[in-house]
Design a protein around this motif. Structure first.
Motif, PDB file in Angstrom:
ATOM      1  N   GLN A 112       0.999  -1.051  -0.112  1.00 44.79           N
ATOM      2  CA  GLN A 112       0.054   0.067  -0.466  1.00 44.79           C
ATOM      3  C   GLN A 112       0.456   1.391  -0.032  1.00 44.79           C
ATOM      4  OE1 GLN A 112      -3.374  -0.073   2.894  1.00 44.79           O
ATOM      5  NE2 GLN A 112      -3.189  -2.250   3.065  1.00 44.79           N
ATOM      6  N   PRO A 113       0.971   2.275  -1.187  1.00 49.69           N
ATOM      7  CA  PRO A 113       1.587   3.216  -0.718  1.00 49.69           C
ATOM      8  C   PRO A 113       0.955   3.411   0.578  1.00 49.69           C
ATOM      9  CG  PRO A 113       0.106   3.702  -3.211  1.00 49.69           C
ATOM     10  CD  PRO A 113      -0.284   1.776  -1.946  1.00 49.69           C
ATOM     11  N   LEU A 114       2.596   4.766   1.002  1.00 53.70           N
ATOM     12  CA  LEU A 114       2.784   5.375   1.863  1.00 53.70           C
ATOM     13  C   LEU A 114       1.991   6.804   1.384  1.00 53.70           C
ATOM     14  CD1 LEU A 114       3.136   5.899   5.244  1.00 53.70           C
ATOM     15  CD2 LEU A 114       5.454   6.562   3.866  1.00 53.70           C
ATOM     16  N   PHE A 115       1.793   7.259   0.362  1.00 48.66           N
ATOM     17  CA  PHE A 115       1.415   8.484   0.378  1.00 48.66           C
ATOM     18  C   PHE A 115      -0.573   8.666   0.345  1.00 48.66           C
ATOM     19  CE2 PHE A 115       1.285   7.248  -3.890  1.00 48.66           C
ATOM     20  CZ  PHE A 115       0.559   7.993  -4.228  1.00 48.66           C
ATOM     21  N   ARG A 116      -0.342   7.534   0.213  1.00 49.58           N
ATOM     22  CA  ARG A 116      -1.656   7.414  -0.074  1.00 49.58           C
ATOM     23  C   ARG A 116      -2.695   7.249   1.082  1.00 49.58           C
ATOM     24  NH1 ARG A 116      -3.528   3.455  -4.505  1.00 49.58           N
ATOM     25  NH2 ARG A 116      -2.797   4.684  -5.421  1.00 49.58           N
ATOM     26  N   PHE A 117      -1.752   6.268   1.942  1.00 55.20           N
ATOM     27  CA  PHE A 117      -1.799   6.407   3.321  1.00 55.20           C
ATOM     28  C   PHE A 117      -1.902   7.661   4.534  1.00 55.20           C
ATOM     29  CE2 PHE A 117      -0.888   5.899   8.362  1.00 55.20           C
ATOM     30  CZ  PHE A 117      -1.898   5.071   8.254  1.00 55.20           C
ATOM     31  N   MET A 118      -1.271   8.487   4.422  1.00 56.61           N
ATOM     32  CA  MET A 118      -1.324   9.413   4.305  1.00 56.61           C
ATOM     33  C   MET A 118      -2.368  10.872   4.024  1.00 56.61           C
ATOM     34  SD  MET A 118       1.548   8.835   6.852  1.00 56.61           S
ATOM     35  CE  MET A 118       1.229  10.430   7.094  1.00 56.61           C
ATOM     36  N   ASP A 119      -2.632  10.536   3.467  1.00 63.42           N
ATOM     37  CA  ASP A 119      -3.676  11.904   2.826  1.00 63.42           C
ATOM     38  C   ASP A 119      -5.226  10.860   2.884  1.00 63.42           C
ATOM     39  OD1 ASP A 119      -1.586  13.115   0.353  1.00 63.42           O
ATOM     40  OD2 ASP A 119      -2.470  11.719  -1.028  1.00 63.42           O
ATOM     41  N   ASN A 120      -5.193   9.724   3.402  1.00 62.26           N
ATOM     42  CA  ASN A 120      -6.710   9.685   4.054  1.00 62.26           C
ATOM     43  C   ASN A 120      -6.330   9.866   5.400  1.00 62.26           C
ATOM     44  OD1 ASN A 120      -7.343   8.421   1.361  1.00 62.26           O
ATOM     45  ND2 ASN A 120      -6.470   6.218   1.950  1.00 62.26           N
ATOM     46  N   LEU A 121      -5.680   9.802   6.259  1.00 57.54           N
ATOM     47  CA  LEU A 121      -5.395  10.725   7.273  1.00 57.54           C
ATOM     48  C   LEU A 121      -6.323  11.981   6.897  1.00 57.54           C
ATOM     49  CD1 LEU A 121      -2.109   9.072   8.612  1.00 57.54           C
ATOM     50  CD2 LEU A 121      -4.532   8.643   9.124  1.00 57.54           C
ATOM     51  N   ASP A 122      -5.292  12.498   6.093  1.00 57.75           N
ATOM     52  CA  ASP A 122      -5.521  14.290   6.353  1.00 57.75           C
ATOM     53  C   ASP A 122      -7.038  14.166   5.801  1.00 57.75           C
ATOM     54  OD1 ASP A 122      -3.346  14.760   7.489  1.00 57.75           O
ATOM     55  OD2 ASP A 122      -2.610  15.330   4.992  1.00 57.75           O
ATOM     56  N   ARG A 123      -7.335  13.201   4.757  1.00 54.53           N
ATOM     57  CA  ARG A 123      -8.963  13.274   3.995  1.00 54.53           C
ATOM     58  C   ARG A 123     -10.447  13.039   5.223  1.00 54.53           C
ATOM     59  NH1 ARG A 123     -10.939  11.601  -0.531  1.00 54.53           N
ATOM     60  NH2 ARG A 123      -8.832  10.198  -1.430  1.00 54.53           N
ATOM     61  N   TYR A 124     -10.094  12.364   6.560  1.00 59.98           N
ATOM     62  CA  TYR A 124     -10.987  11.458   7.762  1.00 59.98           C
ATOM     63  C   TYR A 124     -10.650  13.028   8.847  1.00 59.98           C
ATOM     64  CZ  TYR A 124     -12.289   8.069   4.324  1.00 59.98           C
ATOM     65  OH  TYR A 124     -12.950   7.384   3.983  1.00 59.98           O
ATOM     66  N   CYS A 125      -9.283  13.228   7.525  1.00 59.07           N
ATOM     67  CA  CYS A 125      -8.772  14.061   9.963  1.00 59.07           C
ATOM     68  C   CYS A 125      -8.392  13.904  10.862  1.00 59.07           C
ATOM     69  CB  CYS A 125      -9.529  15.164   9.854  1.00 59.07           C
ATOM     70  SG  CYS A 125      -8.687  16.750  11.292  1.00 59.07           S
ATOM     71  N   ASN A 156       5.348  -0.887  11.026  1.00 55.69           N
ATOM     72  CA  ASN A 156       6.548   0.062  11.597  1.00 55.69           C
ATOM     73  C   ASN A 156       7.594  -0.553  11.444  1.00 55.69           C
ATOM     74  OD1 ASN A 156       4.900   1.310  13.775  1.00 55.69           O
ATOM     75  ND2 ASN A 156       5.401   0.317  15.257  1.00 55.69           N
ATOM     76  N   ARG A 157       7.481  -1.742  10.989  1.00 56.88           N
ATOM     77  CA  ARG A 157       9.124  -2.274  10.567  1.00 56.88           C
ATOM     78  C   ARG A 157       8.730  -2.418   9.313  1.00 56.88           C
ATOM     79  NH1 ARG A 157       9.880  -7.899  14.339  1.00 56.88           N
ATOM     80  NH2 ARG A 157      10.246  -7.603  15.844  1.00 56.88           N
ATOM     81  N   ALA A 158       7.180  -2.514   8.662  1.00 55.23           N
ATOM     82  CA  ALA A 158       7.463  -2.895   6.928  1.00 55.23           C
ATOM     83  C   ALA A 158       7.586  -1.382   6.596  1.00 55.23           C
ATOM     84  CB  ALA A 158       5.689  -3.265   6.639  1.00 55.23           C
ATOM     85  N   ARG A 159       6.995  -0.104   7.292  1.00 58.57           N
ATOM     86  CA  ARG A 159       7.459   0.909   7.081  1.00 58.57           C
ATOM     87  C   ARG A 159       8.396   1.762   7.981  1.00 58.57           C
ATOM     88  NH1 ARG A 159       5.389   1.631   1.980  1.00 58.57           N
ATOM     89  NH2 ARG A 159       3.711   0.515   1.522  1.00 58.57           N
ATOM     90  N   PRO A 160       9.682   2.022   7.199  1.00 60.73           N
ATOM     91  CA  PRO A 160      10.211   2.428   8.478  1.00 60.73           C
ATOM     92  C   PRO A 160      10.257   4.116   8.050  1.00 60.73           C
ATOM     93  CG  PRO A 160      11.935   1.784   6.601  1.00 60.73           C
ATOM     94  CD  PRO A 160      10.262   1.382   6.477  1.00 60.73           C
ATOM     95  N   GLY A 161       9.673   4.728   7.276  1.00 63.49           N
ATOM     96  CA  GLY A 161      10.003   6.169   6.752  1.00 63.49           C
ATOM     97  C   GLY A 161       8.789   6.407   7.609  1.00 63.49           C
ATOM     98  N   LEU A 162       7.652   5.613   7.967  1.00 66.08           N
ATOM     99  CA  LEU A 162       6.333   6.322   8.838  1.00 66.08           C
ATOM    100  C   LEU A 162       6.059   7.235   9.614  1.00 66.08           C
ATOM    101  CD1 LEU A 162       3.487   5.763   8.362  1.00 66.08           C
ATOM    102  CD2 LEU A 162       3.829   4.308  10.175  1.00 66.08           C
TER     103      LEU A 162
END
Length: 651
Positions: free
Chosen positions: A583-596, A607-613
């Motif tokens: 799952q693209p990280l940028f899309r996940f972050m955008d969705n966090l903003d979409r729903y606030c 946490n291990r799969a996405r070190p840039g999170l």
């Protein structure tokens, strides 16, 4: 016991009226004492108007009839090993029970008075087991949230809104929930006493209903066993339920291990009490008895909406067992069946609600065979449980006791409830309404405990020779030992049980997660967390809003949330849980903003799969508030202010 049963029935009728009239929880709470008073008055009226049973002519037993039962019992014992097909077993059992019922003698003799201390002891054991067995259940993610939601929004129309996702414009999870009053009853008890809702749900109510299990089965056993009834019958039933596990839906798992839920209450308390009320009415058909039977049916629906089907079935089967075969008996049968009218009315209301939401309620019927394996435990106990239904009436007759009621009741259960052909026909007519849960209409523990009780009555009586009494005592001990040792118990580790007295039925990691959510969130926060953990977080006092709790809960709202929204929420929940890869990280972050989303809990896998999170979270205004490496999921909790959400949300 009559007052308790009647009071629960009256309360369920008040609950149904409140929901259908659009009244608030507060209104129902003020009506609750009226149900208590009416329950006491009903019990007093019942005690004053009881009449003796009409004697029923008996027949001399033909010993050859028991030869028909031998192949039936052998087939039942071989059935769980796939040595005999179910239809063969059913035909043999039907023939055997029909023979015993035909040659059984009349109305059972009244058992000797007394046994109060033994019944009270069984109640104490039941309450102790209910408080000590801790088997956490994911369904409580909704049930406890509903209990708290009733109290938090006490002035809104009862059960008109969703309590999980923070949007009160959404309806309650499933239309069937508008029929079951169990969670609302917990809310009312908490409202009147001031006891915390979770303490009431996990401690007070399990102790109360656990204490009713032994007395409920002791009451049911009296009209079935007659003079063979013993003071230990209730305790034998408690022991039977305690050891009867082996499957997630087995009798024991719906006993003391899960009696904090309405599912456990209906199997271990409501159905045996409803069957007792039906047998009582068939013996003494009075107006007071009819009212008690009607209220017992309503109390069955109170426990869970499954009672809408299980209740009329359990009532009808018990009436068929109790009525005497003459004109007055048939009139009692008709009047008794009419007592199911409130349950059928509630069922029609739920079906109308389901139709209004454009769906069909039900879990699907997979056949009698799979249902037996699920409810009886998928172990050699399946054969023992089936054999108990076949053996009990014959054992009563061989022991010199009157077995007509037990024989007719067992025959009705075997021929109708366990009939695979009839099940297929009903599925074709109303498949969405039927599932393996219809087998909850069978109070199986009374037959297993009844076999031991009758053998004990023979051993301790004076009707037979010393050798026969000794053999009966040895058989009773061996029967219970065999039943105990042929499968998992409700307290075994394989059954996911943890011992602990008067604790909330929550795993230790789940409790830690709930504390973290309670400490770091406010009611206005919108929370995203893994599904495996969110089911514990919804139970806290003054809970926040949840973007998603379980995928199935989102699917229940498919008529109100569009498909893309449900998919997006589900994928976000999977991202923070176990499937961050792909799952693209940028899309996940955008969705966090979409729903606030203001609070995010991530698992060790994410946490291990996405070190840039962590860097991305800080860029969106989140701060790391808590890290728990000691938990199995190794969670991290992030939080931001709602002001950090962008004014223009991503499309």
């Amino acid at each position: 016991m009559g007052a308790i049963l009647a009071g629960l029935g009256w309360w369920q009728l008040a609950f149904t009226a409140t929901v259908r009239m659009g009244w608030s929880f507060t209104t129902l709470a003020w009506l609750s004492p009226v149900a208590v008073v009416l329950g006491v008055l009903t019990a007093r009226w019942l005690a004053r108007t009881d009449i003796p049973a009409t004697p029923e002519a008996g027949r001399d037993v033909d010993p050859r009839v028991f030869l028909v039962l031998v192949p039936a019992v052998l087939a039942a014992l071989a059935y769980p090993f796939d040595l005999v097909g179910w239809r063969t077993t059913w035909v043999l059992g039907s023939l055997g029970l029909a023979g015993v019922a035909w040659f059984a003698r009349g109305q059972p003799e009244e058992p000797e008075p007394g046994g109060t201390l033994a019944v009270l002891f069984s109640a104490w054991v039941g309450a102790l087991l209910s408080l000590s067995l801790n088997r956490p259940e994911g369904d409580d993610g909704f049930y406890v949230a509903q209990v708290r939601g009733n109290l938090a929004h006490a002035d809104l129309p009862l059960l008109s809104f969703d309590v999980l996702h923070g949007d009160l414009s959404l309806p309650v999870q499933q239309p069937a929930h508008r029929a079951q009053g169990f969670e609302t009853l917990v809310s009312a008890a908490s409202w009147w006493t001031g006891v915390d809702a979770a303490d009431m749900y996990y401690i007070a109510f399990p102790a109360f209903f656990g204490a009713l299990v032994g007395p409920a089965f002791a009451l049911l056993a009296r009209p079935l066993l007659g003079a063979a009834w013993s003071r230990a019958t209730g305790l034998l039933a408690v022991g039977t339920i305690a050891v009867w596990a082996g499957h997630y839906y087995a009798v024991g798992n719906l006993g003391f291990a899960r009696i904090f839920q309405g599912k456990g209450v209906i199997v271990s308390v409501s159905v045996p009490l409803l069957a007792w009320a039906a047998l009582r009415f068939s013996r003494s058909p009075t107006a007071a008895g009819w009212l008690l039977l009607t209220l017992a049916g309503s109390a069955t629906v109170l426990a869970t909406s499954t009672g809408l089907l299980v209740g009329p079935m359990a009532l009808g089967l018990a009436l068929l067992g109790g009525v005497q075969l003459h004109r007055r008996g048939l009139l009692a049968l008709g009047a008794g069946l009419a007592a199911s009218a409130p349950m059928l009315a509630m069922l029609l209301m739920v079906r109308a609600d389901v139709a209004a939401r454009g769906g069909r309620e039900g879990m699907g019927f997979t056949g009698v065979r799979s249902g037996i394996l699920e409810v009886f435990g998928d172990s050699p106990r399946v054969g023992l449980g089936l054999a108990a239904i076949l053996v009990l009436p014959a054992l009563l007759r061989l022991g010199g006791f009157r077995a007509a009621v037990a024989a007719r009741y067992a025959l009705a259960i075997w021929v109708l409830l366990l009939n695979e052909w009839l099940g297929e026909f009903l599925v074709a007519k109303a498949g969405a309404l039927f599932s393996w849960r219809i087998l909850w209409a069978l109070p199986a523990p009374v037959f297993v405990a009844g076999v031991a009780a009758v053998l004990g009555a023979i051993a301790l009586g004076e009707r037979h020779s010393k050798a026969w009494r000794g053999f009966a005592l040895w058989s009773a001990v061996m029967w219970m030992c065999l039943f105990t040792t042929t499968g998992d118990t409700s307290w075994s580790e394989e059954n996911r049980n943890e011992w602990g007295f008067a604790e909330h039925k929550v795993t230790k990691p789940g409790a830690a997660v709930a504390r973290a959510i309670a400490f770091h969130t406010d009611p206005d926060d919108l929370v995203l967390m893994p599904e495996a953990l969110s089911i514990f977080a919804t139970r806290v006092e003054d809970p926040p809003k949840f973007l998603a709790v379980r995928r199935i809960y989102l699917q229940h709202l498919a008529e109100y949330l569009d498909k893309e929204d449900i998919t997006r929420r589900s994928m976000m929940m999977l991202f923070v849980g176990s499937k961050a890869k792909g799952q693209p990280l940028f899309r996940f972050m955008d969705n966090l903003d979409r729903y606030c989303v203001t609070v995010v809990m991530t698992s060790r896998t994410t946490n291990r799969a996405r070190p840039g999170l962590p860097r991305s979270m800080r860029e969106r205004g989140f701060e790391l508030r808590e890290t728990r490496k000691d938990l199995p999921d190794g969670i991290k909790l992030w939080k931001r202010s709602a002001d950090a959400c962008p004014a223009e949300r991503p499309e």
